[in-house]
Write a protein that holds these residues in place. Sequence first.
Motif, PDB file in Angstrom:
ATOM      1  N   GLU A  31      18.556  27.657  72.334  1.00 12.00           N
ATOM      2  CA  GLU A  31      18.660  27.297  70.923  1.00 12.00           C
ATOM      3  C   GLU A  31      18.553  25.784  70.758  1.00 12.00           C
ATOM      4  N   LEU A  32      18.024  25.382  69.611  1.00 11.27           N
ATOM      5  CA  LEU A  32      17.919  23.957  69.321  1.00 11.27           C
ATOM      6  C   LEU A  32      19.249  23.422  68.810  1.00 11.27           C
ATOM      7  N   ASN A  33      19.555  22.210  69.172  1.00 13.82           N
ATOM      8  CA  ASN A  33      20.708  21.513  68.641  1.00 13.82           C
ATOM      9  C   ASN A  33      20.589  21.417  67.120  1.00 13.82           C
ATOM     10  N   GLU A  34      21.718  21.576  66.409  1.00 13.22           N
ATOM     11  CA  GLU A  34      21.669  21.609  64.950  1.00 13.22           C
ATOM     12  C   GLU A  34      21.177  20.291  64.351  1.00 13.22           C
ATOM     13  N   ASP A  35      21.479  19.160  64.998  1.00 14.19           N
ATOM     14  CA  ASP A  35      20.955  17.881  64.504  1.00 14.19           C
ATOM     15  C   ASP A  35      19.433  17.843  64.632  1.00 14.19           C
ATOM     16  N   VAL A  36      18.918  18.357  65.740  1.00 11.99           N
ATOM     17  CA  VAL A  36      17.469  18.395  65.955  1.00 11.99           C
ATOM     18  C   VAL A  36      16.803  19.279  64.910  1.00 11.99           C
ATOM     19  N   VAL A  37      17.420  20.413  64.590  1.00 13.33           N
ATOM     20  CA  VAL A  37      16.877  21.304  63.565  1.00 13.33           C
ATOM     21  C   VAL A  37      16.787  20.578  62.230  1.00 13.33           C
ATOM     22  N   SER A  38      17.843  19.871  61.853  1.00 14.07           N
ATOM     23  CA  SER A  38      17.842  19.137  60.582  1.00 14.07           C
ATOM     24  C   SER A  38      16.736  18.091  60.543  1.00 14.07           C
ATOM     25  N   LEU A  39      16.545  17.381  61.641  1.00  6.94           N
ATOM     26  CA  LEU A  39      15.504  16.352  61.704  1.00  6.94           C
ATOM     27  C   LEU A  39      14.114  16.974  61.628  1.00  6.94           C
ATOM     28  N   LEU A  40      13.901  18.072  62.344  1.00  4.22           N
ATOM     29  CA  LEU A  40      12.608  18.746  62.318  1.00  4.22           C
ATOM     30  C   LEU A  40      12.282  19.254  60.917  1.00  4.22           C
ATOM     31  N   GLN A  41      13.276  19.789  60.234  1.00  2.00           N
ATOM     32  CA  GLN A  41      13.048  20.302  58.882  1.00  2.00           C
ATOM     33  C   GLN A  41      12.725  19.186  57.898  1.00  2.00           C
ATOM     34  N   ALA A  42      13.249  18.002  58.135  1.00  2.00           N
ATOM     35  CA  ALA A  42      13.010  16.884  57.220  1.00  2.00           C
ATOM     36  C   ALA A  42      11.657  16.224  57.444  1.00  2.00           C
ATOM     37  N   ALA A  43      11.218  16.140  58.688  1.00  4.62           N
ATOM     38  CA  ALA A  43       9.981  15.415  59.017  1.00  4.62           C
ATOM     39  C   ALA A  43       8.756  16.170  58.507  1.00  4.62           C
ATOM     40  N   ASN A  44       7.666  15.433  58.309  1.00  2.14           N
ATOM     41  CA  ASN A  44       6.415  16.063  57.868  1.00  2.14           C
ATOM     42  C   ASN A  44       5.277  15.846  58.862  1.00  2.14           C
ATOM     43  N   VAL A  45       5.627  15.521  60.102  1.00  2.00           N
ATOM     44  CA  VAL A  45       4.645  15.393  61.172  1.00  2.00           C
ATOM     45  C   VAL A  45       4.917  16.492  62.192  1.00  2.00           C
TER      46      VAL A  45
END
Length: 227
Positions: free
Chosen positions: A49-63
């Motif tokens: 599973e992905l770390n929850e902070d990483v998930v939040s960052l991935l969801q925010a980024a557009n690259v």
Amino acid sequence: MSARGLFVTGTDTGVGKTRVAVALIEALRAHGLRVAAMKPVSAGSMPGELNEDVVSLLQAANVDADVRDVNPYAFAEPVAPHIAAALAGVRIELDVITAAYARLAAKADVVVVEGAGGWRVPLNERADMADLAQRLDLPVVLVVGLRLGCLNHASLTAESVVHRRLQWAGWVGNHIESTMQQGAQNVAALRRLLPGPCLGIQEFIEGDVSAQKSWHWLTLPKYISRS
């Protein structure tokens, strides 16, 4: 590395670095920029599973980016990075992180890098988070967790950033408690003590902070917002 970037650090762990990093990404995207996110080291996630902070960052980024570049080192144990790495039989290498950053930078206008823990948390037996920021040569955004003790922690961290001659992008105050005695007076003291500028003060958010998408309380560093 042609992309501009920001290195988000904190006065301690649990002070809201991810919340601020996500807000920075949202603000940068609102300026029409391609924004990549990076969490070089995460700790505290179940295997597979992905770390929850990483998930939040991935969801925010557009690259679109390989998660192995976004989060080169992911560990299960929620402890200091060098300890988590040792438990996993791994050594955190700055060269690995730098190479991942370069791949992200090649795709983006801006890369927002969120550190782990505080500014001087160790990564291995020799290097710490400050060394990583220096290696990436990114302007630093300091997240100050607004609670008792923050004046000392913020002053010491800022002093270290300046001592390393890194560019200072600014600081953000984050209310991590529902009430803080003399909160306004503490913020006023931080404005005097820190190099500036203050990029914003985030009010206390109760519940799931990941669901909060507003970034309008935040001001981008001038060299980014004017470019």
